[in-house]
Design a protein around this motif. Sequence first.
Motif, PDB file in Angstrom:
ATOM      1  N   ALA A   1    -104.218  -5.005 -50.891  1.00 48.33           N
ATOM      2  CA  ALA A   1    -105.027  -6.048 -50.265  1.00 48.33           C
ATOM      3  C   ALA A   1    -104.781  -6.055 -48.767  1.00 48.33           C
ATOM      4  CB  ALA A   1    -104.680  -7.406 -50.867  1.00 48.33           C
ATOM      5  N   GLY A   2    -105.846  -6.231 -48.002  1.00 51.01           N
ATOM      6  CA  GLY A   2    -105.717  -6.262 -46.558  1.00 51.01           C
ATOM      7  C   GLY A   2    -106.831  -5.498 -45.893  1.00 51.01           C
ATOM      8  N   ASP A   3    -106.709  -5.320 -44.594  1.00 54.48           N
ATOM      9  CA  ASP A   3    -107.750  -4.680 -43.793  1.00 54.48           C
ATOM     10  C   ASP A   3    -107.536  -3.171 -43.749  1.00 54.48           C
ATOM     11  OD1 ASP A   3    -109.915  -4.372 -42.108  1.00 54.48           O
ATOM     12  OD2 ASP A   3    -108.710  -4.666 -40.290  1.00 54.48           O
ATOM     13  N   MET A   4    -107.533  -2.536 -44.922  1.00 50.83           N
ATOM     14  CA  MET A   4    -107.344  -1.085 -44.984  1.00 50.83           C
ATOM     15  C   MET A   4    -108.687  -0.386 -44.779  1.00 50.83           C
ATOM     16  SD  MET A   4    -104.180  -1.475 -45.593  1.00 50.83           S
ATOM     17  CE  MET A   4    -103.566   0.185 -45.867  1.00 50.83           C
ATOM     18  N   ASP A   5    -108.661   0.784 -44.142  1.00 49.35           N
ATOM     19  CA  ASP A   5    -109.895   1.528 -43.899  1.00 49.35           C
ATOM     20  C   ASP A   5    -110.412   2.087 -45.223  1.00 49.35           C
ATOM     21  OD1 ASP A   5    -111.872   3.484 -43.171  1.00 49.35           O
ATOM     22  OD2 ASP A   5    -110.991   3.538 -41.163  1.00 49.35           O
ATOM     23  N   PRO A   6    -111.655   1.755 -45.634  1.00 51.65           N
ATOM     24  CA  PRO A   6    -112.152   2.182 -46.947  1.00 51.65           C
ATOM     25  C   PRO A   6    -112.663   3.619 -46.980  1.00 51.65           C
ATOM     26  CG  PRO A   6    -113.813   0.859 -45.845  1.00 51.65           C
ATOM     27  CD  PRO A   6    -112.610   0.858 -44.944  1.00 51.65           C
ATOM     28  N   HIS A   7    -112.757   4.296 -45.826  1.00 56.54           N
ATOM     29  CA  HIS A   7    -113.332   5.639 -45.818  1.00 56.54           C
ATOM     30  C   HIS A   7    -112.537   6.610 -44.938  1.00 56.54           C
ATOM     31  CE1 HIS A   7    -116.813   4.333 -48.083  1.00 56.54           C
ATOM     32  NE2 HIS A   7    -116.967   3.325 -47.245  1.00 56.54           N
ATOM     33  N   ALA A   8    -111.239   6.358 -44.786  1.00 55.08           N
ATOM     34  CA  ALA A   8    -110.397   7.246 -43.970  1.00 55.08           C
ATOM     35  C   ALA A   8    -109.118   7.578 -44.724  1.00 55.08           C
ATOM     36  CB  ALA A   8    -110.065   6.600 -42.631  1.00 55.08           C
ATOM     37  N   LEU A   9    -108.710   8.837 -44.623  1.00 51.82           N
ATOM     38  CA  LEU A   9    -107.384   9.263 -45.068  1.00 51.82           C
ATOM     39  C   LEU A   9    -106.446   9.032 -43.895  1.00 51.82           C
ATOM     40  CD1 LEU A   9    -105.387  10.688 -46.981  1.00 51.82           C
ATOM     41  CD2 LEU A   9    -106.268  12.871 -46.114  1.00 51.82           C
ATOM     42  N   VAL A  10    -105.469   8.154 -44.067  1.00 51.80           N
ATOM     43  CA  VAL A  10    -104.620   7.712 -42.971  1.00 51.80           C
ATOM     44  C   VAL A  10    -103.210   8.262 -43.149  1.00 51.80           C
ATOM     45  CG1 VAL A  10    -103.566   5.703 -41.854  1.00 51.80           C
ATOM     46  CG2 VAL A  10    -105.959   5.617 -42.586  1.00 51.80           C
ATOM     47  N   TYR A  11    -102.687   8.867 -42.067  1.00 48.16           N
ATOM     48  CA  TYR A  11    -101.299   9.298 -42.030  1.00 48.16           C
ATOM     49  C   TYR A  11    -100.564   8.463 -40.986  1.00 48.16           C
ATOM     50  CZ  TYR A  11    -102.392  13.348 -44.898  1.00 48.16           C
ATOM     51  OH  TYR A  11    -102.782  14.153 -45.934  1.00 48.16           O
ATOM     52  N   GLY A  12     -99.504   7.768 -41.411  1.00 43.34           N
ATOM     53  CA  GLY A  12     -98.701   6.968 -40.512  1.00 43.34           C
ATOM     54  C   GLY A  12     -97.291   7.516 -40.443  1.00 43.34           C
ATOM     55  N   TYR A  13     -96.847   7.856 -39.230  1.00 44.48           N
ATOM     56  CA  TYR A  13     -95.526   8.434 -39.032  1.00 44.48           C
ATOM     57  C   TYR A  13     -94.610   7.424 -38.336  1.00 44.48           C
ATOM     58  CZ  TYR A  13     -98.193  12.757 -39.717  1.00 44.48           C
ATOM     59  OH  TYR A  13     -99.022  13.732 -40.210  1.00 44.48           O
ATOM     60  N   SER A  14     -93.344   7.466 -38.691  1.00 43.95           N
ATOM     61  CA  SER A  14     -92.324   6.680 -38.015  1.00 43.95           C
ATOM     62  C   SER A  14     -91.016   7.450 -38.112  1.00 43.95           C
ATOM     63  CB  SER A  14     -92.185   5.298 -38.657  1.00 43.95           C
ATOM     64  OG  SER A  14     -91.516   5.396 -39.906  1.00 43.95           O
ATOM     65  N   ARG A  15     -89.973   6.924 -37.493  1.00 42.34           N
ATOM     66  CA  ARG A  15     -88.687   7.602 -37.554  1.00 42.34           C
ATOM     67  C   ARG A  15     -88.124   7.624 -38.973  1.00 42.34           C
ATOM     68  NH1 ARG A  15     -84.874   6.548 -32.272  1.00 42.34           N
ATOM     69  NH2 ARG A  15     -86.394   7.214 -30.696  1.00 42.34           N
ATOM     70  N   SER A  16     -88.575   6.709 -39.805  1.00 42.94           N
ATOM     71  CA  SER A  16     -88.072   6.671 -41.184  1.00 42.94           C
ATOM     72  C   SER A  16     -88.809   7.638 -42.098  1.00 42.94           C
ATOM     73  CB  SER A  16     -88.175   5.252 -41.747  1.00 42.94           C
ATOM     74  OG  SER A  16     -89.542   4.873 -41.910  1.00 42.94           O
ATOM     75  N   GLY A  17     -89.937   8.234 -41.626  1.00 40.79           N
ATOM     76  CA  GLY A  17     -90.659   9.184 -42.461  1.00 40.79           C
ATOM     77  C   GLY A  17     -92.160   9.052 -42.321  1.00 40.79           C
ATOM     78  N   ALA A  18     -92.881   9.494 -43.355  1.00 35.98           N
ATOM     79  CA  ALA A  18     -94.337   9.576 -43.309  1.00 35.98           C
ATOM     80  C   ALA A  18     -94.963   8.785 -44.447  1.00 35.98           C
ATOM     81  CB  ALA A  18     -94.791  11.034 -43.373  1.00 35.98           C
ATOM     82  N   LEU A  19     -96.194   8.343 -44.204  1.00 33.51           N
ATOM     83  CA  LEU A  19     -96.990   7.616 -45.182  1.00 33.51           C
ATOM     84  C   LEU A  19     -98.396   8.195 -45.195  1.00 33.51           C
ATOM     85  CD1 LEU A  19     -97.833   4.994 -46.909  1.00 33.51           C
ATOM     86  CD2 LEU A  19     -98.354   3.974 -44.685  1.00 33.51           C
ATOM     87  N   GLY A  20     -98.968   8.396 -46.379  1.00 33.88           N
ATOM     88  CA  GLY A  20    -100.365   8.782 -46.519  1.00 33.88           C
ATOM     89  C   GLY A  20    -101.088   7.772 -47.393  1.00 33.88           C
ATOM     90  N   ILE A  21    -102.287   7.348 -46.964  1.00 27.93           N
ATOM     91  CA  ILE A  21    -103.082   6.376 -47.711  1.00 27.93           C
ATOM     92  C   ILE A  21    -104.489   6.942 -47.880  1.00 27.93           C
ATOM     93  CG2 ILE A  21    -103.909   4.003 -47.853  1.00 27.93           C
ATOM     94  CD1 ILE A  21    -101.781   3.195 -45.867  1.00 27.93           C
ATOM     95  N   ALA A  22    -104.931   7.098 -49.128  1.00 25.26           N
ATOM     96  CA  ALA A  22    -106.283   7.591 -49.425  1.00 25.26           C
ATOM     97  C   ALA A  22    -107.026   6.540 -50.238  1.00 25.26           C
ATOM     98  CB  ALA A  22    -106.219   8.911 -50.187  1.00 25.26           C
ATOM     99  N   PRO A  23    -108.249   6.173 -49.840  1.00 27.51           N
ATOM    100  CA  PRO A  23    -108.979   5.098 -50.517  1.00 27.51           C
ATOM    101  C   PRO A  23    -109.835   5.595 -51.682  1.00 27.51           C
ATOM    102  CG  PRO A  23    -110.162   5.733 -48.536  1.00 27.51           C
ATOM    103  CD  PRO A  23    -108.947   6.629 -48.617  1.00 27.51           C
ATOM    104  N   PHE A  24    -109.590   5.066 -52.877  1.00 22.77           N
ATOM    105  CA  PHE A  24    -110.435   5.363 -54.024  1.00 22.77           C
ATOM    106  C   PHE A  24    -111.710   4.520 -54.023  1.00 22.77           C
ATOM    107  CE2 PHE A  24    -106.342   6.730 -55.987  1.00 22.77           C
ATOM    108  CZ  PHE A  24    -106.718   8.017 -56.322  1.00 22.77           C
ATOM    109  N   GLY A  25    -111.724   3.450 -53.246  1.00 28.70           N
ATOM    110  CA  GLY A  25    -112.825   2.495 -53.266  1.00 28.70           C
ATOM    111  C   GLY A  25    -112.474   1.296 -54.132  1.00 28.70           C
TER     112      GLY A  25
END
Length: 550
Positions: free
Chosen positions: A201-225
């Motif tokens: 839940a939240g203001d996530m992009d519904p049509h973008a594959l998002v990669y978020g990097y930080s010093r603690s590591g990486a995150l990938g978010i893919a929207p199924f709709g």
Amino acid sequence: MTIPPREGPGERRPVLVVGAGPVGLVLATELLAQGVPVRLVDHAAAGPVQHSRASVVWPRSLELLGRIGVSEPLIELGNRLDSVEYYSDKRPLGAIEMSRLTDTPYPFGVVVPQDTTEEVIRTRLAAYGGEIEFGSLTGLDTSGPRPVAELTRADGTTETVEADWVVGADGAHSAVRRFAGIEFLGSGNDVLFAIGDGPVAGDMDPHALVYGYSRSGALGIAPFGGGQFRLAISVPDWQGEQGPPPELFQKFVDERSPRPGMVGELAWSTIFRARRRVAETMRAGRVFLAGDAAHVFSAAGAQGMNTGIQDAVNLAWKLAGVVNGVFEPGILDTYDTDRHLAAERIVLTTAKQTSWGLFKRRHELALRDGAVRLAHRTGVLQRFGAPLMAQHDVSYRPAETLRDTLPGLTRRVRVGDRLPLFAAHGTPQPGAERWPSIDPARLTLLLWAGERQDAGWVTARDAVTAAAPAGVPVRDISAWPGFTPLLGTAPKAVLVRPDGHVAALVAPEPAGVRTALRRAGSTFRAGRARLTAVVSSHEDAPHTTEELVS
């Protein structure tokens, strides 16, 4: 189509495909569409996987799946992916806009659960008369003229199957690979990722594959709709016996996501170990490997299943062509040379993307972030990143090393490169009518006049058409827009493979064309080809030749 183990008069032995995931399903459906008998065996034939695993289908895979009528149902059932976005410490680095691709009917990716993908392909398999049998491969004897497989049923009974060819599409722990004695080679340290599907839940992009990097590591978010997402996070370690809980994903979404989101109850979660492995060879006699049985690599860029789909189509048109007498048997050797280097390149690029996301030192972070921002501002990220992500830059150029497969600085097509040309075994792919069509099972000869179209071109075109063997489609594409940057201004004949890759570029004269056909593995039959899509003219060009035997 299930072929009995003992063939009657006139019946052909089947191709035995082991593994009914997306790769095995595509391969079996392609073979059946070309009239080749298949037995498709899987140890869990009751239904598709219940966990989604692979989640993104990229443009090149959509083009190839369109050959068997799968792309449109997937698009309807999935969620359109228009861009790939990169962030560091929640600040934007750059983006790849898939929607800016111009040479495909599919300028987007599709986020869809793997079980949905498998169900759609199963429907097409059934439409061609195919079915999946339950059984495990418990033996494979390759010492004779043909491979002999032992299949064990759930009730413990066994069956011996002599097949003309065996294809292992049975995953990273492939029994086919093990029985064939093919080494699974790899290097580098394994990286752990926690992967899960569920609502955010939240203001996530519904049509973008998002990669978020930080010093603690990486995150990938893919929207199924519909508010559902695939989450992938790098984790330093995991000792739990159960899948990672929502709380772990929430922790890293809070740390790494550029947009806040609340992770809900997950449908499933698991730990994925990102290994880098490629089979020593993808062919051993009459045994082939495809998909994860041949290569495994990081989940970065969601390239795994897409690479396997390219394996399946590459092997299917060659194997069907040999079985049906369209191609010489030697063309099967090019499956390994084509796909092995392609797999090694994907291993390298996904490993690089994974390592970049795990940088911790200040100078490494500054260098990475600065390089990506510069590439974005100058257009380099879009120019090279979009074809890389879409898998449009896969090339089968004659190559000694990975360096030889890198894309050029211009759009000019060379032998082995993909052209925007699309095929289908039945109804043409929607949207593909903007480009010339090609034969899904045979080489297609395209004639290109270049900038000068006159009586000399008409003469050359007619001579080549008259000399082309029967069964080779010939098309004059001189009037089609958009090909000048790809083919140049000089006249030429372009021999195109059933998968849309260039097999040869030759001068438009009969002897050169017939030589190119022979070297590309085509068998000749008496009679003449027929010219279609006839357009304008030009003068003869010098008789230069560039060829690829594959």
